[in-house]
Scaffold this motif. Structure first.
Motif, PDB file in Angstrom:
ATOM      1  N   PHE A 174       0.846  -1.186   0.000  1.00 41.74           N
ATOM      2  CA  PHE A 174       0.000   0.000   0.000  1.00 41.74           C
ATOM      3  C   PHE A 174       0.883   1.237   0.000  1.00 41.74           C
ATOM      4  N   ALA A 175       0.368   2.304  -0.601  1.00 46.91           N
ATOM      5  CA  ALA A 175       1.112   3.566  -0.623  1.00 46.91           C
ATOM      6  C   ALA A 175       1.125   4.201   0.762  1.00 46.91           C
ATOM      7  N   ASP A 176       2.063   5.101   0.983  1.00 53.47           N
ATOM      8  CA  ASP A 176       2.112   5.854   2.233  1.00 53.47           C
ATOM      9  C   ASP A 176       0.799   6.605   2.441  1.00 53.47           C
ATOM     10  N   HIS A 177       0.377   6.710   3.697  1.00 55.01           N
ATOM     11  CA  HIS A 177      -0.777   7.522   4.094  1.00 55.01           C
ATOM     12  C   HIS A 177      -2.059   7.129   3.361  1.00 55.01           C
ATOM     13  N   SER A 178      -2.336   5.824   3.301  1.00 51.60           N
ATOM     14  CA  SER A 178      -3.502   5.338   2.556  1.00 51.60           C
ATOM     15  C   SER A 178      -4.760   5.199   3.406  1.00 51.60           C
ATOM     16  N   PHE A 179      -4.603   5.045   4.749  1.00 52.94           N
ATOM     17  CA  PHE A 179      -5.751   4.646   5.562  1.00 52.94           C
ATOM     18  C   PHE A 179      -5.961   5.578   6.756  1.00 52.94           C
ATOM     19  N   ASP A 180      -7.234   5.665   7.149  1.00 50.53           N
ATOM     20  CA  ASP A 180      -7.606   6.414   8.353  1.00 50.53           C
ATOM     21  C   ASP A 180      -7.614   5.516   9.588  1.00 50.53           C
ATOM     22  N   LEU A 181      -7.851   4.229   9.391  1.00 49.34           N
ATOM     23  CA  LEU A 181      -7.885   3.272  10.493  1.00 49.34           C
ATOM     24  C   LEU A 181      -7.294   1.955  10.028  1.00 49.34           C
ATOM     25  N   VAL A 182      -6.383   1.411  10.843  1.00 50.59           N
ATOM     26  CA  VAL A 182      -5.895   0.045  10.651  1.00 50.59           C
ATOM     27  C   VAL A 182      -6.306  -0.751  11.877  1.00 50.59           C
ATOM     28  N   ASN A 183      -7.000  -1.857  11.630  1.00 45.96           N
ATOM     29  CA  ASN A 183      -7.534  -2.693  12.714  1.00 45.96           C
ATOM     30  C   ASN A 183      -6.870  -4.061  12.668  1.00 45.96           C
ATOM     31  N   GLY A 184      -6.536  -4.588  13.847  1.00 48.81           N
ATOM     32  CA  GLY A 184      -5.973  -5.937  13.926  1.00 48.81           C
ATOM     33  C   GLY A 184      -6.419  -6.616  15.206  1.00 48.81           C
ATOM     34  N   ARG A 185      -6.782  -7.903  15.100  1.00 45.45           N
ATOM     35  CA  ARG A 185      -7.262  -8.627  16.281  1.00 45.45           C
ATOM     36  C   ARG A 185      -6.597  -9.997  16.355  1.00 45.45           C
ATOM     37  N   LEU A 186      -6.148 -10.352  17.558  1.00 49.50           N
ATOM     38  CA  LEU A 186      -5.582 -11.665  17.843  1.00 49.50           C
ATOM     39  C   LEU A 186      -4.430 -11.997  16.900  1.00 49.50           C
ATOM     40  N   LEU A 187      -3.522 -11.039  16.764  1.00 46.92           N
ATOM     41  CA  LEU A 187      -2.375 -11.211  15.881  1.00 46.92           C
ATOM     42  C   LEU A 187      -1.321 -12.143  16.471  1.00 46.92           C
ATOM     43  N   SER A 188      -1.405 -12.399  17.778  1.00 47.24           N
ATOM     44  CA  SER A 188      -0.409 -13.258  18.424  1.00 47.24           C
ATOM     45  C   SER A 188      -0.448 -14.688  17.924  1.00 47.24           C
ATOM     46  N   SER A 189      -1.487 -15.060  17.182  1.00 48.80           N
ATOM     47  CA  SER A 189      -1.562 -16.414  16.643  1.00 48.80           C
ATOM     48  C   SER A 189      -0.579 -16.630  15.493  1.00 48.80           C
ATOM     49  N   PHE A 190       0.025 -15.560  14.994  1.00 49.91           N
ATOM     50  CA  PHE A 190       1.022 -15.713  13.926  1.00 49.91           C
ATOM     51  C   PHE A 190       2.204 -14.760  14.066  1.00 49.91           C
ATOM     52  N   LEU A 191       2.095 -13.724  14.881  1.00 45.65           N
ATOM     53  CA  LEU A 191       3.114 -12.686  14.938  1.00 45.65           C
ATOM     54  C   LEU A 191       4.102 -12.985  16.061  1.00 45.65           C
ATOM     55  N   ARG A 192       5.314 -13.316  15.701  1.00 40.60           N
ATOM     56  CA  ARG A 192       6.335 -13.605  16.698  1.00 40.60           C
ATOM     57  C   ARG A 192       6.764 -12.325  17.407  1.00 40.60           C
ATOM     58  N   ARG A 193       7.335 -12.493  18.598  1.00 39.65           N
ATOM     59  CA  ARG A 193       7.615 -11.329  19.445  1.00 39.65           C
ATOM     60  C   ARG A 193       8.573 -10.340  18.784  1.00 39.65           C
ATOM     61  N   ASP A 194       9.469 -10.813  17.936  1.00 35.94           N
ATOM     62  CA  ASP A 194      10.426  -9.904  17.302  1.00 35.94           C
ATOM     63  C   ASP A 194       9.846  -9.188  16.081  1.00 35.94           C
ATOM     64  N   ALA A 195       8.581  -9.485  15.726  1.00 35.59           N
ATOM     65  CA  ALA A 195       7.977  -8.873  14.538  1.00 35.59           C
ATOM     66  C   ALA A 195       6.982  -7.771  14.881  1.00 35.59           C
ATOM     67  N   TRP A 196       6.646  -7.609  16.156  1.00 37.62           N
ATOM     68  CA  TRP A 196       5.614  -6.646  16.534  1.00 37.62           C
ATOM     69  C   TRP A 196       6.019  -5.216  16.188  1.00 37.62           C
ATOM     70  N   SER A 197       7.217  -4.809  16.561  1.00 37.39           N
ATOM     71  CA  SER A 197       7.611  -3.411  16.339  1.00 37.39           C
ATOM     72  C   SER A 197       7.656  -3.083  14.854  1.00 37.39           C
ATOM     73  N   LEU A 198       8.087  -4.043  14.033  1.00 37.40           N
ATOM     74  CA  LEU A 198       8.146  -3.802  12.584  1.00 37.40           C
ATOM     75  C   LEU A 198       6.747  -3.614  12.013  1.00 37.40           C
ATOM     76  N   LEU A 199       5.782  -4.408  12.480  1.00 38.11           N
ATOM     77  CA  LEU A 199       4.416  -4.261  11.985  1.00 38.11           C
ATOM     78  C   LEU A 199       3.842  -2.902  12.364  1.00 38.11           C
ATOM     79  N   LEU A 200       4.060  -2.457  13.593  1.00 38.47           N
ATOM     80  CA  LEU A 200       3.518  -1.159  14.009  1.00 38.47           C
ATOM     81  C   LEU A 200       4.162  -0.016  13.239  1.00 38.47           C
TER      82      LEU A 200
END
Length: 290
Positions: free
Chosen positions: A116-142
């Motif tokens: 996605f291009a920069d500044h594309s969204f007004d809201l990004v929603n995520g729920r129960l991401l811990s089922s796939f997101l390892r602890r070292d990947a959280w900061s990169l996703l945010l």
């Protein structure tokens, strides 16, 4: 006619369960509805979004939250992304059959840079991401979410630390095995792996990624035997551990025989009239710099 599946993504899928399973998709549909109800609605707690808001749902699974939001707010443009081809094909088929022209779904791996291009969204929603997101990947996703959010845009994350607190000893034991296994595989932040330990970390992770105006809201879902959510939660638990038992055996949490006994004992205990259970979640949201 069966919907055409999108092409698979290259690289490893870090989802703990089988992301392409029809059984898993049915479980996620039930879980999504139960989670939304437990949270008090699709946008509970948020200030009204701007007219014509662009919304992204990351790791959307079968797309229930995004589909419902698009139906309830026809002025919004809603996009859902997920690594599962099966989930995305189902979500797009539902959008087409319902005539929802303001929602679309794409196969995308949210552990990598988003298409996605920069500044594309007004809201990004995520729920129960811990089922796939390892602890070292959280900061990169945010950080990546901040890139695609508009100035003053909102990131909202909802997580849980545990599969539920109950009166069932077998339920407690299997959940302990599951989270210890996930801990050894790089998931969660708890020092001993008995829980995921993500909810105490959420606000810190948001601040470290330079989000501001942080807010939080706690939720509780009662899935005791006489509660409305019991049927859906029972089915959710049944499917989760049916898929997880081979993994628990592989990482030597217990023998196949011991795990089978625990599994059937748990289901039996959950059906007892005296069974009590509560599932706790925490939502944290914050805004990007203006």
């Amino acid at each position: 006619m069966e919907p055409d599946l999108p092409p698979p993504l290259e690289g490893a899928d870090t989802y703990v369960l089988d992301a392409e399973s029809a059984m898993e998709m049915a479980r996620l549909i039930r879980l999504d509805q139960m989670t939304t109800q437990g949270m008090g609605g699709h946008l509970a707690g948020l200030q009204p979004l701007p007219e014509g808001a662009q919304v992204l749902d990351i790791a959307c699974g079968p797309g229930c939250w995004a589909l419902d939001l698009a139906f309830l707010h026809p002025d919004m443009e809603v996009v859902g992304i997920d690594i599962s081809r099966t989930m995305i094909a189902y979500a797009n088929a539902r959008a087409y059959s319902q005539g929802n022209n303001n929602v679309s779904f794409e196969v995308m791996d949210v552990t990598k840079p988003l298409d996605f291009a920069d500044h594309s969204f007004d809201l990004v929603n995520g729920r129960l991401l811990s089922s796939f997101l390892r602890r070292d990947a959280w900061s990169l996703l945010l950080q990546e979410c901040q890139r695609i959010l508009r100035p003053g845009g909102i990131l909202r994350i909802t997580e849980t630390d545990h599969g539920g607190i109950t009166s069932s000893p077998a339920f407690d034991q299997l959940n302990t095995f599951l989270f210890r296994a996930m801990h050894t595989m790089g998931y969660g932040f708890a020092p001993n792996g008995v829980t995921l330990g993500i909810t105490p970390m959420l606000e810190r992770i948001f601040r470290q990624a330079n989000y501001s105006h942080l807010q939080r809201q706690a939720h509780a879902v009662n899935f005791s035997r006489d509660a409305e959510a019991w049927t859906d939660f029972y089915r959710n638990t049944e499917i989760v551990f049916l898929q997880a038992l081979p993994m628990l055996q592989k990482v030597d949490m217990a023998s196949k025989e011991e795990l089978d006994v625990l599994y059937h004992t748990m289901l039996s205990e959950m059906q007892q009239e005296a069974f009590c259970g509560m599932w706790y979640l925490l939502t944290v949201w914050g805004t990007t710099p203006v």
